[in-house]
Write a protein that holds these residues in place. Structure first.
Motif, PDB file in Angstrom:
ATOM      1  N   PHE A 582      -8.689  -4.503  16.019  1.00 10.31           N
ATOM      2  CA  PHE A 582     -10.028  -4.882  15.560  1.00 10.31           C
ATOM      3  C   PHE A 582     -10.291  -4.487  14.104  1.00 10.31           C
ATOM      4  O   PHE A 582     -11.308  -4.854  13.526  1.00 10.31           O
ATOM      5  CB  PHE A 582     -11.102  -4.277  16.475  1.00 10.31           C
ATOM      6  CG  PHE A 582     -11.213  -2.775  16.405  1.00 10.31           C
ATOM      7  CD1 PHE A 582     -12.017  -2.168  15.451  1.00 10.31           C
ATOM      8  CD2 PHE A 582     -10.523  -1.974  17.302  1.00 10.31           C
ATOM      9  CE1 PHE A 582     -12.125  -0.782  15.392  1.00 10.31           C
ATOM     10  CE2 PHE A 582     -10.634  -0.593  17.251  1.00 10.31           C
ATOM     11  CZ  PHE A 582     -11.436   0.006  16.292  1.00 10.31           C
ATOM     12  N   LEU A 583      -9.356  -3.711  13.495  1.00  9.73           N
ATOM     13  CA  LEU A 583      -9.473  -3.378  12.075  1.00  9.73           C
ATOM     14  C   LEU A 583      -8.497  -4.182  11.216  1.00  9.73           C
ATOM     15  O   LEU A 583      -8.313  -3.887  10.039  1.00  9.73           O
ATOM     16  CB  LEU A 583      -9.208  -1.882  11.865  1.00  9.73           C
ATOM     17  CG  LEU A 583     -10.234  -0.914  12.459  1.00  9.73           C
ATOM     18  CD1 LEU A 583      -9.808   0.525  12.214  1.00  9.73           C
ATOM     19  CD2 LEU A 583     -11.621  -1.163  11.874  1.00  9.73           C
ATOM     20  N   GLY A 584      -7.912  -5.187  11.803  1.00  7.81           N
ATOM     21  CA  GLY A 584      -6.948  -5.993  11.061  1.00  7.81           C
ATOM     22  C   GLY A 584      -7.534  -6.730   9.874  1.00  7.81           C
ATOM     23  O   GLY A 584      -6.810  -7.166   8.977  1.00  7.81           O
ATOM     24  N   TRP A 585      -8.854  -6.883   9.869  1.00  2.82           N
ATOM     25  CA  TRP A 585      -9.515  -7.599   8.766  1.00  2.82           C
ATOM     26  C   TRP A 585      -9.589  -6.776   7.478  1.00  2.82           C
ATOM     27  O   TRP A 585      -9.940  -7.304   6.409  1.00  2.82           O
ATOM     28  CB  TRP A 585     -10.940  -7.973   9.176  1.00  2.82           C
ATOM     29  CG  TRP A 585     -11.762  -6.780   9.601  1.00  2.82           C
ATOM     30  CD1 TRP A 585     -11.875  -6.270  10.850  1.00  2.82           C
ATOM     31  CD2 TRP A 585     -12.558  -5.948   8.739  1.00  2.82           C
ATOM     32  NE1 TRP A 585     -12.692  -5.166  10.847  1.00  2.82           N
ATOM     33  CE2 TRP A 585     -13.127  -4.935   9.565  1.00  2.82           C
ATOM     34  CE3 TRP A 585     -12.844  -5.939   7.385  1.00  2.82           C
ATOM     35  CZ2 TRP A 585     -13.971  -3.949   9.066  1.00  2.82           C
ATOM     36  CZ3 TRP A 585     -13.672  -4.946   6.883  1.00  2.82           C
ATOM     37  CH2 TRP A 585     -14.230  -3.973   7.718  1.00  2.82           C
ATOM     38  N   LEU A 586      -9.254  -5.468   7.570  1.00  2.00           N
ATOM     39  CA  LEU A 586      -9.348  -4.617   6.379  1.00  2.00           C
ATOM     40  C   LEU A 586      -8.419  -5.126   5.280  1.00  2.00           C
ATOM     41  O   LEU A 586      -7.301  -5.575   5.563  1.00  2.00           O
ATOM     42  CB  LEU A 586      -8.987  -3.173   6.724  1.00  2.00           C
ATOM     43  CG  LEU A 586      -9.976  -2.396   7.600  1.00  2.00           C
ATOM     44  CD1 LEU A 586      -9.402  -1.030   7.951  1.00  2.00           C
ATOM     45  CD2 LEU A 586     -11.312  -2.240   6.878  1.00  2.00           C
ATOM     46  N   PRO A 587      -8.854  -5.050   4.015  1.00  2.19           N
ATOM     47  CA  PRO A 587      -7.986  -5.496   2.917  1.00  2.19           C
ATOM     48  C   PRO A 587      -6.745  -4.623   2.806  1.00  2.19           C
ATOM     49  O   PRO A 587      -6.770  -3.433   3.132  1.00  2.19           O
ATOM     50  CB  PRO A 587      -8.882  -5.343   1.674  1.00  2.19           C
ATOM     51  CG  PRO A 587      -9.903  -4.321   2.059  1.00  2.19           C
ATOM     52  CD  PRO A 587     -10.153  -4.533   3.530  1.00  2.19           C
ATOM     53  N   ASP A 588      -5.639  -5.226   2.371  1.00  2.00           N
ATOM     54  CA  ASP A 588      -4.379  -4.512   2.221  1.00  2.00           C
ATOM     55  C   ASP A 588      -4.284  -3.982   0.788  1.00  2.00           C
ATOM     56  O   ASP A 588      -3.880  -4.688  -0.133  1.00  2.00           O
ATOM     57  CB  ASP A 588      -3.208  -5.450   2.530  1.00  2.00           C
ATOM     58  CG  ASP A 588      -1.886  -4.693   2.648  1.00  2.00           C
ATOM     59  OD1 ASP A 588      -1.874  -3.484   2.330  1.00  2.00           O
ATOM     60  OD2 ASP A 588      -0.882  -5.307   3.060  1.00  2.00           O
ATOM     61  N   LEU A 589      -4.669  -2.730   0.594  1.00  2.05           N
ATOM     62  CA  LEU A 589      -4.690  -2.127  -0.742  1.00  2.05           C
ATOM     63  C   LEU A 589      -3.580  -1.095  -0.854  1.00  2.05           C
ATOM     64  O   LEU A 589      -3.824   0.098  -0.991  1.00  2.05           O
ATOM     65  CB  LEU A 589      -6.050  -1.478  -1.020  1.00  2.05           C
ATOM     66  CG  LEU A 589      -7.264  -2.398  -1.008  1.00  2.05           C
ATOM     67  CD1 LEU A 589      -8.540  -1.602  -1.249  1.00  2.05           C
ATOM     68  CD2 LEU A 589      -7.117  -3.491  -2.063  1.00  2.05           C
ATOM     69  N   ARG A 590      -2.341  -1.539  -0.770  1.00  4.52           N
ATOM     70  CA  ARG A 590      -1.219  -0.604  -0.877  1.00  4.52           C
ATOM     71  C   ARG A 590      -1.270   0.088  -2.238  1.00  4.52           C
ATOM     72  O   ARG A 590      -1.490  -0.547  -3.267  1.00  4.52           O
ATOM     73  CB  ARG A 590       0.117  -1.334  -0.726  1.00  4.52           C
ATOM     74  CG  ARG A 590       0.253  -2.081   0.587  1.00  4.52           C
ATOM     75  CD  ARG A 590       0.269  -1.119   1.787  1.00  4.52           C
ATOM     76  NE  ARG A 590       0.231  -1.847   3.044  1.00  4.52           N
ATOM     77  CZ  ARG A 590       1.307  -2.289   3.662  1.00  4.52           C
ATOM     78  NH1 ARG A 590       2.493  -2.086   3.136  1.00  4.52           N
ATOM     79  NH2 ARG A 590       1.193  -2.943   4.807  1.00  4.52           N
ATOM     80  N   VAL A 591      -1.026   1.395  -2.227  1.00  5.17           N
ATOM     81  CA  VAL A 591      -1.053   2.135  -3.481  1.00  5.17           C
ATOM     82  C   VAL A 591       0.111   1.741  -4.366  1.00  5.17           C
ATOM     83  O   VAL A 591      -0.026   1.489  -5.552  1.00  5.17           O
ATOM     84  CB  VAL A 591      -1.030   3.657  -3.204  1.00  5.17           C
ATOM     85  CG1 VAL A 591      -0.934   4.433  -4.509  1.00  5.17           C
ATOM     86  CG2 VAL A 591      -2.277   4.067  -2.440  1.00  5.17           C
ATOM     87  N   GLU A 592       1.321   1.682  -3.777  1.00  6.42           N
ATOM     88  CA  GLU A 592       2.497   1.348  -4.569  1.00  6.42           C
ATOM     89  C   GLU A 592       3.117   0.065  -4.010  1.00  6.42           C
ATOM     90  O   GLU A 592       3.216  -0.113  -2.793  1.00  6.42           O
ATOM     91  CB  GLU A 592       3.531   2.473  -4.529  1.00  6.42           C
ATOM     92  CG  GLU A 592       3.043   3.724  -5.251  1.00  6.42           C
ATOM     93  CD  GLU A 592       4.163   4.680  -5.575  1.00  6.42           C
ATOM     94  OE1 GLU A 592       5.313   4.399  -5.177  1.00  6.42           O
ATOM     95  OE2 GLU A 592       3.896   5.689  -6.231  1.00  6.42           O
ATOM     96  N   VAL A 593       3.533  -0.792  -4.906  1.00 11.07           N
ATOM     97  CA  VAL A 593       4.179  -2.025  -4.490  1.00 11.07           C
ATOM     98  C   VAL A 593       5.602  -1.721  -4.066  1.00 11.07           C
ATOM     99  O   VAL A 593       6.153  -0.662  -4.364  1.00 11.07           O
ATOM    100  CB  VAL A 593       4.187  -3.051  -5.647  1.00 11.07           C
ATOM    101  CG1 VAL A 593       2.778  -3.410  -6.036  1.00 11.07           C
ATOM    102  CG2 VAL A 593       4.947  -2.513  -6.843  1.00 11.07           C
ATOM    103  N   ALA A 594       6.208  -2.654  -3.367  1.00 15.48           N
ATOM    104  CA  ALA A 594       7.573  -2.437  -2.867  1.00 15.48           C
ATOM    105  C   ALA A 594       8.558  -2.334  -4.015  1.00 15.48           C
ATOM    106  O   ALA A 594       8.407  -2.951  -5.055  1.00 15.48           O
ATOM    107  CB  ALA A 594       7.963  -3.584  -1.938  1.00 15.48           C
ATOM    108  N   GLU A 595       9.575  -1.512  -3.816  1.00 19.68           N
ATOM    109  CA  GLU A 595      10.639  -1.374  -4.805  1.00 19.68           C
ATOM    110  C   GLU A 595      11.413  -2.681  -4.931  1.00 19.68           C
ATOM    111  O   GLU A 595      11.690  -3.336  -3.922  1.00 19.68           O
ATOM    112  CB  GLU A 595      11.608  -0.273  -4.369  1.00 19.68           C
ATOM    113  CG  GLU A 595      11.035   1.115  -4.457  1.00 19.68           C
ATOM    114  CD  GLU A 595      11.248   1.723  -5.818  1.00 19.68           C
ATOM    115  OE1 GLU A 595      11.620   0.971  -6.737  1.00 19.68           O
ATOM    116  OE2 GLU A 595      11.039   2.924  -5.970  1.00 19.68           O
TER     117      GLU A 595
END
Length: 604
Positions: A582-595
């Motif tokens: 039910f929290l899947g709608w949260l924005p994806d604000l990853r701190v670091e991008v993938a290597e």
């Protein structure tokens, strides 16, 4: 003293000079006591402590940075950025001070927190830049990669610190918003300088950032940052990951044991002029007053009577109040009464026995407010209010008591929401809050153990006192929670970064610990050095504040972040990253991008 409180604080210096010249003349001892003289000497000692703290913190930080980087030029960059952040924060605080009241506490907080986080953030970014250069990237690409990783970490770390500090803004006692504003502005200044000025400097320097290398120093840290270190941290990582239950139980037990003394904390008071070093003019003056008369003579309680002073009911009320005060042994001498020319306002002044913030003095003023005045003026058409140092202290204590639970709930709630969004997990923020509360609790316990119970106080050069200054527990909670979360974000971003690549929780935790343990510990040692420098001051409040911050950061970085967090993450496995549907709608604000693939390969 004529004029406003601020004008009195400026003008009192002339009075002190006159008294100093007269002291000893014709066999007389001449001393000055009162709110203005006490504030003046407090301010002088306060700024002396700041200068001493910076004088110790900056050189020690430089030495540690040289040991970490192994290059003189790279070592000077974080210190320079911290100084810039402090200067900008001072300017911004001066502008804000045009609209709101900001006292000297903000200056101390800006200098102490600015030096710590300014160096801390620069250390993280410069380390990542050098790491990318070692991977073979050119200057432009290394800065781009640094911006996508370390700079993002610094940004979100700064946000967590600001969120934690924001709790102080809602406490309606002027020194709390002042400390909150100072701390927030210097953290924002440090983040902005790290995200703008620092990349520009690194862009100009390029590979020359490693200039003036010191032989045999810094190469081990280089390997640690790459996640390929041997030695102590590799040994620590293997053992923590191999024995997570033992690691968790032992370390958690030690932290809880350190926190036990916190139940004895007495924070209902202030350390007054009697804790100033012997020979201080204001301390001598108050000691003479306490011996011969009462300290309350210099800091009297004032009762404002707004009504028809010449009317019979008001006069009868004034007499009843006089009689009540005369029967209370905690009041000294006879009250004086002065009315204005129009007869509609009067000021009664009375002295209270004991130090202004002592239980004796505060109890007397509470009885005055809650019992004597209501009984004396029952049915009388007059408004009767109490002011003076004791009344202000009571208001401060009551407000702190009311708002402390609100501030704690606000900080915990906002931190949980922020970390949930950043790491897309409800387990990570819940665990982070528990770990940070352990650090804060241990700091409280050791603060009580050293200052109230005197364990090791003489050895460390601190004064043993009966009380922890009333504002310190809430201030420490806000600052420590923010700074502890700072390291938590730094560690978990590397863990999450690796987990997104491998989907192997155990390997990601081990890699994150190896990659950050040395750097986190180095950054923490710098913070401990800075805070210890400020703890070496003369004012007991500054000693308590600096010691509390230093010991909590030390425990958090060396024990909690390097053992407790990895051990708990190893036990929880993939549940670390659990997010309800039910929290899947949260924005994806990853701190670091993938290597990028080539970076991953070189790291392996």
């Amino acid at each position: 003293m004529a004029g406003t409180v601020v004008e009195a604080l400026v003008n009192i210096e002339k009075v002190l000079d006159i008294a100093h010249e007269a002291n000893g003349r014709d066999g007389f001892r001449v001393l000055v006591a009162g709110n203005s003289s006490a504030d003046f000497e407090f301010t002088e000692l306060y700024f002396k402590d700041i200068a001493k703290g910076e004088g110790i913190g900056i050189p020690v930080a430089l030495i540690i940075l040289v040991l970490l980087f192994g290059a003189l030029l790279a070592a000077f960059i974080p210190v320079g950025l911290a100084i810039v952040a402090i200067i900008v924060a001072f300017g911004a605080t001066a502008l804000v001070g045009q609209a709101v009241d900001i006292n000297a506490l903000a200056v101390f907080v800006i200098a102490m927190i600015g030096l710590a986080v300014g160096i801390d953030y620069s250390l993280i970014i410069v380390s990542r830049f050098r790491e990318e250069l070692r991977r073979g990237l050119d200057t432009h690409d290394a800065i781009a990669r640094m911006g996508a990783t370390a700079s993002r970490t610094v940004f979100f770390s700064g946000v967590t610190v600001v969120v934690a500090m924001a709790g102080m803004l809602i406490v309606p006692i002027n020194f709390f918003p002042a400390m909150g504003i100072g701390a927030i502005l210097v953290v924002i200044s440090a983040v902005m300088a790290a995200l703008t000025l620092l990349p520009a400097v690194l862009g100009l320097l390029g590979k020359r950032v490693n200039a003036l290398r010191v032989p045999f120093i810094g190469r081990r840290l280089d390997r640690q940052v790459d996640g390929n270190s041997g030695g102590f941290w590799n040994w620590m990582t293997r053992n923590v990951m191999r024995h997570p239950v033992i690691s968790l139980v032992v370390v958690a037990g030690l932290m809880i044991a350190a926190a036990v003394s916190a139940v004895d904390m007495n924070s209902y008071g202030y350390n007054g002029v009697d804790t100033y070093h012997e020979g201080t003019q204001i301390r001598e003056a108050f000691e003479v007053l306490e011996e011969k008369f009462s300290v309350g003579v210099a800091v009297p309680t004032e009762i404002v009577i707004d009504g028809d002073v010449n009317s019979e009911p008001v006069q009868a009320g004034i007499q009843r109040l006089r009689d009540a005060i005369a029967t209370d042994p905690d009041f000294f001498g006879q009250p004086s009464l002065v009315a204005n020319d129009t007869g509609d306002l009067a000021l009664m002044t009375t002295a209270v026995a004991g130090e202004p913030a002592s239980d004796q003095a505060l109890g007397a003023v509470r009885r005055l407010r809650d019992k004597y005045i209501p009984e004396a003026f029952a049915g009388v058409q007059a408004d009767v209010l109490v002011t003076g140092t004791q009344a202000v202290v009571i208001e401060a204590f009551d407000a702190i008591g009311r708002f402390t639970p609100i501030v704690i709930a606000l900080v915990l709630g906002l931190s949980f929401i922020l970390l949930t969004v950043v790491f897309r997990s409800i387990v990570v923020p819940a665990k982070a809050i528990i770990m940070n509360l352990l650090s804060v609790g241990a700091a409280y316990g050791l603060l009580v153990l050293v200052f109230q119970k005197g364990v090791g106080a003489d050895l460390l050069g601190f004064q043993q006192t009966d009380v922890i200054d009333v504002h310190i527990p809430l201030f420490l909670f806000s600052v420590l929670f923010g700074l502890s979360m700072d390291y938590h974000v730094f560690l978990l971003t590397r863990v999450r970064e690796r987990y997104d690549q491998t989907k192997d929780n155990a390997e990601a935790v081990a890699y994150g610990l190896r990659a950050t343990a040395g750097l986190i510990t180095g950054a923490a040692v710098i913070m401990v050095a800075v805070f210890s420098g400020f703890a070496s001051g003369e004012l007991v409040g500054n000693q308590q504040m600096g010691f509390g911050l230093a010991v909590a950061i030390f425990l958090d970085a060396t024990i909690v972040r390097s053992i407790l967090v990895p051990a708990s993450m190893r036990l929880l496995g993939n549940w670390n990253w659990y997010l309800p549907n039910f929290l899947g709608w949260l924005p994806d604000l990853r701190v670091e991008v993938a290597e990028p693939a080539e970076a991953t390969a070189s790291a392996d």
